[in-house]
Design an enzyme around this catalytic site. Structure first.
Site, PDB file in Angstrom:
ATOM      1  N   ASP A 136      32.553  51.379  57.134  1.00  0.00           N
ATOM      2  CA  ASP A 136      33.110  52.336  55.620  1.00  0.00           C
ATOM      3  C   ASP A 136      31.938  51.069  54.200  1.00  0.00           C
ATOM      4  OD1 ASP A 136      35.061  49.220  56.315  1.00  0.00           O
ATOM      5  OD2 ASP A 136      34.461  49.312  54.508  1.00  0.00           O
ATOM      6  N   ASP A 138      32.679  49.199  52.247  1.00  0.00           N
ATOM      7  CA  ASP A 138      33.571  48.688  51.187  1.00  0.00           C
ATOM      8  C   ASP A 138      33.229  49.454  49.825  1.00  0.00           C
ATOM      9  OD1 ASP A 138      34.950  46.009  51.713  1.00  0.00           O
ATOM     10  OD2 ASP A 138      33.453  44.751  49.984  1.00  0.00           O
TER      11      ASP A 138
END
Ligand SMILES: [Zn+2]
Length: 216
Positions: A136, A138
């Protein structure tokens, strides 16, 4: 690991990306760490009367990292060689302000586990390198339309990444058969033990025999 005679550790972990070009499902082989843990994690084998200071300017095995990167590239997997891994405490994910601060610091990826692994591997004179699988961006990258970092998102991407990580490990194991590694990992304690063997507490000496035995 040391008791088993392990000479190299390939750590596989999930991480968040702090850089746009390190995309979810890419794999980063970090070459630096910054420690932001704040609870009492045991990150050394030393203490209790025996002092050891290993060099840690280069916290991963360069030779093993290069092998991982090249193997991944040869398999067509999007790889990044080098990058700074910020080890946050967790278990909560970052606030947006923290995430943006880490980006200002120049950090590349963020996760919660590698720091202790790398430090202990170095003290145990075992080569260490990481396949940090980006799951991902973040929370710095997120807005209302994208949503937030969720465990579901991370697990789904991690499952996809696991297949690639397994392919890299298989490939590296084949290459290692002809391995003649000249990295310094296996002699990391050569000039690191500060305590005179004559004054080492016998119990600690016994406990550390596996890793310091050849030097005392
Ligand atoms: Zn090494």
């Amino acid at each position: 690991m040391k008791k088993l005679g392990v000479e190299k550790i390939i750590s596989i972990s999930a991480c968040g990306s702090l850089k746009k070009h390190m995309k979810p499902l890419d794999i980063v082989v970090p070459d630096q760490y910054v420690d932001r843990t704040n609870q009492a994690r045991r990150m050394t084998f030393f203490g209790d009367g025996i002092v050891g200071h290993v060099a840690f300017a280069q916290p991963v095995c360069g030779a093993l990292s290069k092998e991982l990167y090249e193997t991944g590239r040869s398999l067509g997997i999007p790889m990044h060689l080098g990058g700074t891994y910020i080890n946050m405490e967790g278990p909560q994910f970052s606030t947006k302000a923290e995430s943006e601060m880490y980006r200002l610091w120049g950090m590349d990826i963020i996760a919660m586990s590698n720091m202790a692994e790398a430090k202990l591997a170095r003290e145990a004179e075992i080569c260490f390198a990481t396949l940090a699988c980006v799951t991902d961006y973040d929370c710095w990258y997120l807005n209302e339309s994208v949503g937030s970092v969720s465990v579901d998102l991370i697990i789904n991407n991690l499952k996809k990444n696991i297949g690639n990580a397994k392919k890299i490990v298989r490939g590296v194991l084949k290459r290692m058969k002809e391995d003649h590694c000249h990295c310094g990992c296996h002699s990391a304690l050569k000039d690191a033990i500060m305590t005179d063997p004559k004054v080492m507490p016998p119990a600690t000496k016994k406990k550390l025999k596996l890793i310091i035995g050849k030097y005392i």
